[in-house]
Structure formats: C-alpha cells, structure tokens
Write a protein that holds these residues in place. Structure first.
Motif, PDB file in Angstrom:
ATOM      1  N   ALA A  25       0.827  -1.211   0.000  1.00  0.00           N
ATOM      2  CA  ALA A  25       0.000   0.000   0.000  1.00  0.00           C
ATOM      3  C   ALA A  25       0.859   1.257   0.000  1.00  0.00           C
ATOM      4  CB  ALA A  25      -0.938  -0.009   1.199  1.00  0.00           C
ATOM      5  N   ASP A  26       1.958   1.245   0.757  1.00  0.00           N
ATOM      6  CA  ASP A  26       2.850   2.402   0.806  1.00  0.00           C
ATOM      7  C   ASP A  26       3.489   2.674  -0.555  1.00  0.00           C
ATOM      8  OD1 ASP A  26       2.322   2.778   3.478  1.00  0.00           O
ATOM      9  OD2 ASP A  26       4.131   1.751   4.182  1.00  0.00           O
ATOM     10  N   GLY A  27       3.530   1.657  -1.407  1.00  0.00           N
ATOM     11  CA  GLY A  27       4.077   1.817  -2.751  1.00  0.00           C
ATOM     12  C   GLY A  27       3.034   2.117  -3.801  1.00  0.00           C
ATOM     13  N   GLY A  28       1.817   2.429  -3.378  1.00  0.00           N
ATOM     14  CA  GLY A  28       0.783   2.809  -4.323  1.00  0.00           C
ATOM     15  C   GLY A  28      -0.068   1.679  -4.849  1.00  0.00           C
ATOM     16  N   VAL A  29       0.094   0.471  -4.302  1.00  0.00           N
ATOM     17  CA  VAL A  29      -0.720  -0.665  -4.719  1.00  0.00           C
ATOM     18  C   VAL A  29      -2.082  -0.578  -4.034  1.00  0.00           C
ATOM     19  CG1 VAL A  29      -0.888  -3.189  -4.740  1.00  0.00           C
ATOM     20  CG2 VAL A  29       1.335  -2.078  -5.052  1.00  0.00           C
ATOM     21  N   ALA A  30      -3.132  -0.904  -4.761  1.00  0.00           N
ATOM     22  CA  ALA A  30      -4.484  -0.859  -4.201  1.00  0.00           C
ATOM     23  C   ALA A  30      -4.674  -2.025  -3.237  1.00  0.00           C
ATOM     24  CB  ALA A  30      -5.526  -0.933  -5.315  1.00  0.00           C
ATOM     25  N   THR A  31      -4.722  -1.723  -1.947  1.00  0.00           N
ATOM     26  CA  THR A  31      -4.972  -2.733  -0.930  1.00  0.00           C
ATOM     27  C   THR A  31      -5.904  -2.135   0.119  1.00  0.00           C
ATOM     28  OG1 THR A  31      -3.254  -2.153   0.669  1.00  0.00           O
ATOM     29  CG2 THR A  31      -2.582  -3.527  -1.190  1.00  0.00           C
ATOM     30  N   ALA A  32      -6.470  -3.011   0.953  1.00  0.00           N
ATOM     31  CA  ALA A  32      -7.148  -2.523   2.151  1.00  0.00           C
ATOM     32  C   ALA A  32      -6.081  -2.103   3.162  1.00  0.00           C
ATOM     33  CB  ALA A  32      -8.032  -3.609   2.739  1.00  0.00           C
ATOM     34  N   ARG A  33      -6.361  -1.096   3.947  1.00  0.00           N
ATOM     35  CA  ARG A  33      -5.408  -0.609   4.946  1.00  0.00           C
ATOM     36  C   ARG A  33      -5.731  -1.181   6.321  1.00  0.00           C
ATOM     37  NH1 ARG A  33      -0.374   1.832   4.476  1.00  0.00           N
ATOM     38  NH2 ARG A  33      -0.363   3.353   2.787  1.00  0.00           N
ATOM     39  N   ALA A  34      -4.685  -1.591   7.033  1.00  0.00           N
ATOM     40  CA  ALA A  34      -4.854  -2.057   8.402  1.00  0.00           C
ATOM     41  C   ALA A  34      -4.974  -0.858   9.342  1.00  0.00           C
ATOM     42  CB  ALA A  34      -3.676  -2.921   8.824  1.00  0.00           C
ATOM     43  N   THR A  35      -5.877  -0.965  10.312  1.00  0.00           N
ATOM     44  CA  THR A  35      -6.043   0.065  11.339  1.00  0.00           C
ATOM     45  C   THR A  35      -5.158  -0.279  12.531  1.00  0.00           C
ATOM     46  OG1 THR A  35      -8.338   0.418  10.665  1.00  0.00           O
ATOM     47  CG2 THR A  35      -7.701   1.204  12.847  1.00  0.00           C
ATOM     48  N   ARG A  36      -4.350   0.643  12.960  1.00  0.00           N
ATOM     49  CA  ARG A  36      -3.453   0.368  14.085  1.00  0.00           C
ATOM     50  C   ARG A  36      -4.198   0.504  15.410  1.00  0.00           C
ATOM     51  NH1 ARG A  36       2.055  -0.032  12.988  1.00  0.00           N
ATOM     52  NH2 ARG A  36       2.567   0.357  10.791  1.00  0.00           N
ATOM     53  N   THR A  37      -3.714  -0.217  16.396  1.00  0.00           N
ATOM     54  CA  THR A  37      -4.308  -0.177  17.727  1.00  0.00           C
ATOM     55  C   THR A  37      -3.926   1.123  18.431  1.00  0.00           C
ATOM     56  OG1 THR A  37      -2.407  -1.172  18.839  1.00  0.00           O
ATOM     57  CG2 THR A  37      -4.031  -2.684  17.866  1.00  0.00           C
ATOM     58  N   ARG A  38      -4.438   1.280  19.650  1.00  0.00           N
ATOM     59  CA  ARG A  38      -4.068   2.452  20.450  1.00  0.00           C
ATOM     60  C   ARG A  38      -2.563   2.508  20.693  1.00  0.00           C
ATOM     61  NH1 ARG A  38      -8.780   2.344  25.122  1.00  0.00           N
ATOM     62  NH2 ARG A  38     -10.174   3.881  24.142  1.00  0.00           N
ATOM     63  N   GLU A  39      -1.919   1.334  20.721  1.00  0.00           N
ATOM     64  CA  GLU A  39      -0.458   1.285  20.917  1.00  0.00           C
ATOM     65  C   GLU A  39       0.285   1.314  19.589  1.00  0.00           C
ATOM     66  OE1 GLU A  39      -2.523  -0.966  22.423  1.00  0.00           O
ATOM     67  OE2 GLU A  39      -2.570   0.138  24.319  1.00  0.00           O
ATOM     68  N   HIS A  40      -0.445   1.597  18.499  1.00  0.00           N
ATOM     69  CA  HIS A  40       0.125   1.706  17.156  1.00  0.00           C
ATOM     70  C   HIS A  40       0.610   0.347  16.632  1.00  0.00           C
ATOM     71  CE1 HIS A  40       0.946   4.502  13.970  1.00  0.00           C
ATOM     72  NE2 HIS A  40       2.172   4.037  13.789  1.00  0.00           N
ATOM     73  N   GLU A  41      -0.031  -0.714  17.054  1.00  0.00           N
ATOM     74  CA  GLU A  41       0.320  -2.057  16.578  1.00  0.00           C
ATOM     75  C   GLU A  41      -0.609  -2.467  15.443  1.00  0.00           C
ATOM     76  OE1 GLU A  41      -0.235  -4.137  20.197  1.00  0.00           O
ATOM     77  OE2 GLU A  41       1.863  -3.942  20.837  1.00  0.00           O
ATOM     78  N   LEU A  42      -0.086  -3.306  14.526  1.00  0.00           N
ATOM     79  CA  LEU A  42      -0.885  -3.794  13.411  1.00  0.00           C
ATOM     80  C   LEU A  42      -1.788  -4.952  13.813  1.00  0.00           C
ATOM     81  CD1 LEU A  42       1.798  -3.598  10.596  1.00  0.00           C
ATOM     82  CD2 LEU A  42      -0.282  -2.227  10.750  1.00  0.00           C
ATOM     83  N   ILE A  43      -1.414  -5.682  14.861  1.00  0.00           N
ATOM     84  CA  ILE A  43      -2.250  -6.760  15.388  1.00  0.00           C
ATOM     85  C   ILE A  43      -2.460  -6.514  16.872  1.00  0.00           C
ATOM     86  CG2 ILE A  43      -2.378  -9.231  15.901  1.00  0.00           C
ATOM     87  CD1 ILE A  43      -0.951  -9.838  13.354  1.00  0.00           C
ATOM     88  N   ALA A  44      -3.712  -6.535  17.288  1.00  0.00           N
ATOM     89  CA  ALA A  44      -4.029  -6.376  18.704  1.00  0.00           C
ATOM     90  C   ALA A  44      -3.756  -7.693  19.420  1.00  0.00           C
ATOM     91  CB  ALA A  44      -5.493  -5.982  18.869  1.00  0.00           C
ATOM     92  N   THR A  45      -2.864  -7.662  20.386  1.00  0.00           N
ATOM     93  CA  THR A  45      -2.489  -8.888  21.099  1.00  0.00           C
ATOM     94  C   THR A  45      -2.772  -8.819  22.589  1.00  0.00           C
ATOM     95  OG1 THR A  45      -0.222  -8.062  21.361  1.00  0.00           O
ATOM     96  CG2 THR A  45      -0.681  -9.443  19.429  1.00  0.00           C
ATOM     97  N   HIS A  46      -3.258  -7.687  23.086  1.00  0.00           N
ATOM     98  CA  HIS A  46      -3.455  -7.529  24.525  1.00  0.00           C
ATOM     99  C   HIS A  46      -4.904  -7.713  24.960  1.00  0.00           C
ATOM    100  CE1 HIS A  46       0.671  -6.292  24.756  1.00  0.00           C
ATOM    101  NE2 HIS A  46       0.464  -5.263  23.953  1.00  0.00           N
ATOM    102  N   GLY A  47      -5.802  -7.906  24.003  1.00  0.00           N
ATOM    103  CA  GLY A  47      -7.194  -8.131  24.340  1.00  0.00           C
ATOM    104  C   GLY A  47      -7.489  -9.615  24.499  1.00  0.00           C
TER     105      GLY A  47
END
Length: 367
Positions: free
Chosen positions: A94-116
């Motif tokens: 996505a950062d290179g201009g490819v059409a993808t869905a974007r991941a939403t970062r957690t409150r801790e700015h993580e790509l995968i929520a692991t603390h819930g």
C-alpha cells in the motif's frame, strides 16, 4: 473480505451483534467486541460473522458512527509472527501505491491487537465490490494485469529478498506429485463406499497421474525464471473488483519468494473465469492481462510472462488439492469446493491439451 450489506443494530457494544449460529460463536463475538473497545477504542454497534476464511475467523463490524470495518481473528498465538509479517507486507504494498485494504493500528500503534481477549487485526472495509473469482471479463482482464504488475514491481524492492533467477524446472516436483497421487488413489480404493464427488475425484486423480510424464516434459523445457517476494495467495477470491477496476488486493501472505510466472498464472487462470469464458475468450483476456502487466512492470523478464502458461499448467496438474480434500481435509468439502475442484481439473487438462496453440497466441500478442 465480504461485501455483504448489513444494517446497524442498536444497544451496547457487547449486546448488539448478529445472531450467532453456535454458543461458541456468541462467546467469540462478545470477546471480539471487548477487544475492539480495549485495543482500538472502537465501540461496535454490529458484528456479523463472514463465512469465508480458512486460516482466520472474519467479521464485518459497524461502529456507532455507522462506519464499516473488517476484522480478522487469528485462531492461534503460535502463528502471530507470520500473521504480523503478512499484515506488514500488505502495508508495504500500500505504501508503494498498490491498491490494498489498509490495516487500522491499535491504540499502541500495533498492526495486530495482542493484549485483548482475541488476537486480531482491523481493516478498512472496501464497499460495493465483488471478487475476481469467476468474474474476469472484458476490461477487467487488463485492470487485473495492471494491478498485479504494480504489485510485483513494488514487491521486487522488498528487503526480505531480491529478485533472482532459478531453474524453471523446479517450479514443482513431479516425483512428489506422483507419490501423492499414488497414495490418494490407494486411499480412495480402500474405502468401502464412495460418494458421487469421491468417485469423480478418484477418476480425476487417475487422469492427473496419467499425464505426469507430459508435465515432466513441460518442466524440462522451461528457461530460468524470476523468483521474488510474492503476494502469497493471489487468487480470485483475494482480488476485489469495483465495476471494471481493481479496488483492492487483500489477504497477503508473509514475504516469501516464489516464481513470478506462477502467481501471474494463478490469478490469470482463475478456474471459474476460465470455464465461463471458454478457451478463445479466455486466451484473449489472458493476453490483455499480460500486456497490461508488462506495461505496469516493464522490468519483468519476457521469459516469465511467456512461460506463465506452462508454469501454471504444470503446477495445477501436480497439485492434488482439492481432489485430496475428502481424504485429508474432509471438513472443507462442500458444494463450493466440489465446484472449484471440477473447474480446476477441467482447466488444467484443457491447458495441457491446447498449450502449444495458447502459447503461440500469447507470444504473438506480446511481440
């Protein structure tokens, strides 16, 4: 990612969920709602399970503002490093201009929520789309080729591995395939009774076994081919189309090098689209895809594009899945898988039978 439309419900985050099919699903949805609040500060108004998904449990989520999201719940903690690498590869594209869905970062700015309560990733929802499975027609061929060309051009710069040349003959191992089909045929023969699909799968396995000598000759004729970081699962279901354009490429794997020609053909020879178009319209569509791919990825060697038909034909004929599903993964067998199995087998045999003519047409178009 599903494109189904659901209306938001009313109530508290953990109460406003779609009716689950099992008590276990109810518990999972409740835990997902709590994780969304804890990890993302997002208060869901509706959570709906999406049936698709083999490695993850997928959900459509509507927050209290009416905004839609897509949630992926990971089933085991053991593979989270691999899952994170997959999300990171999608973001790199996505950062290179490819059409993808974007991941939403957690409150801790993580790509995968692991603390819930559940390990999960949250994604932007791509509305009003359909997948490329069985729907490649007309201008969509060129659109898909251009999107794949941009993707491969971007991933060629990924730090995990630089593009390199490897023997084309190594794209699949015929000896391994022959052994797998031997065992599969024996497994079916030892069953006291066979369903209609299992009877067909046994016949198809025998047909595959019988043409493996042809596959050996195809592989021996291949030149050295490009191996680079790939999407990892670039098939029809993971390409979202909006009208005649590509809205997003989704569900990346981790950054693993593989044959460029195989990924090109895997999407271009979507079995359902192959069947629905017929051979003549399909090769016209595939050449449109290849031309658009070359324009979007001009550094891709011509040998990779020209050899893609042979690579795809050989790889499909060597693959025992989904013929093996009733024996090895019976829980996956349903009407959709049976239809896919028949379409893929038919496409592979047709490619083998008409390979010289199809390659000649592709070569002429690329001159």
């Amino acid at each position: 990612m599903s494109t189904a439309s659901h209306q938001p419900c009313l109530g508290s985050p953990t109460e406003t969920v779609a009716a689950p099919s099992t008590p276990g699903e109810q518990e999972q949805i409740t835990a997902l709602a709590d994780t969304l609040v804890l990890g993302y500060g997002l208060h869901p108004a509706e959570i709906t399970r999406i049936p698709e998904g083999t490695a993850t449990d997928n959900f459509s989520i509507v927050d209290q503002t009416g905004r839609r999201h897509f949630g992926k719940v990971y089933r085991t903690q053991r593979s989270l490093d691999r899952d994170l690498a997959s999300v990171e590869l999608s973001e790199y594209a996505a950062d290179g201009g490819v059409a993808t869905a974007r991941a939403t970062r957690t409150r801790e700015h993580e790509l995968i929520a692991t603390h819930g309560l559940l390990p999960m990733s949250l994604w932007s929802y791509v509305p009003h789309t359909e997948t490329a499975e069985g729907t490649l027609t007309g201008a969509r061929w060129a659109a898909v080729g251009a999107a794949m060309g941009r993707l491969h051009s971007r991933l060629a710069t990924h730090p995990a591995a630089a593009p390199t040349l490897k023997p084309g003959a190594a794209v699949c191992e015929v000896a391994t395939a022959r052994s797998r089909f031997d065992k599969l045929i024996l497994a079916y023969q030892h069953r006291p009774t066979l369903s209609e699909f299992e009877t067909w799968a046994l016949r198809a396995a025998r047909e595959r076994h019988a043409v493996l000598g042809d596959v050996e000759r195809i592989l021996a004729s291949l030149p050295p081919l490009t191996v680079q970081v790939m999407h990892g699962d670039l098939a029809g279901p993971n390409v979202l189309l909006k009208n005649d354009g590509v809205a997003a490429l989704v569900d990346f794997g981790p950054p693993t090098p593989d044959y460029l020609a195989w990924e090109l053909m895997r999407l271009g020879c979507d079995p359902a689209s192959f069947q629905s178009n017929g051979v003549e319209r399909w090769i016209k569509g595939y050449t449109d895809l290849a031309l658009a791919y070359r324009d979007a990825n001009p550094t891709a060697p011509a040998d990779d594009i020209l050899s893609s038909l042979r690579v795809g034909c050989a790889s499909m004929l060597c693959s025992a899945f989904p013929l093996s599903a009733p024996v090895e993964r019976p829980h996956l067998v349903d009407a959709a898988l049976e239809s896919y199995a028949r379409a893929r087998h038919g496409a592979a045999l047709t490619l083998l039978e008409q390979l010289p003519a199809l390659e000649a047409a592709l070569r002429d178009a690329l001159r």
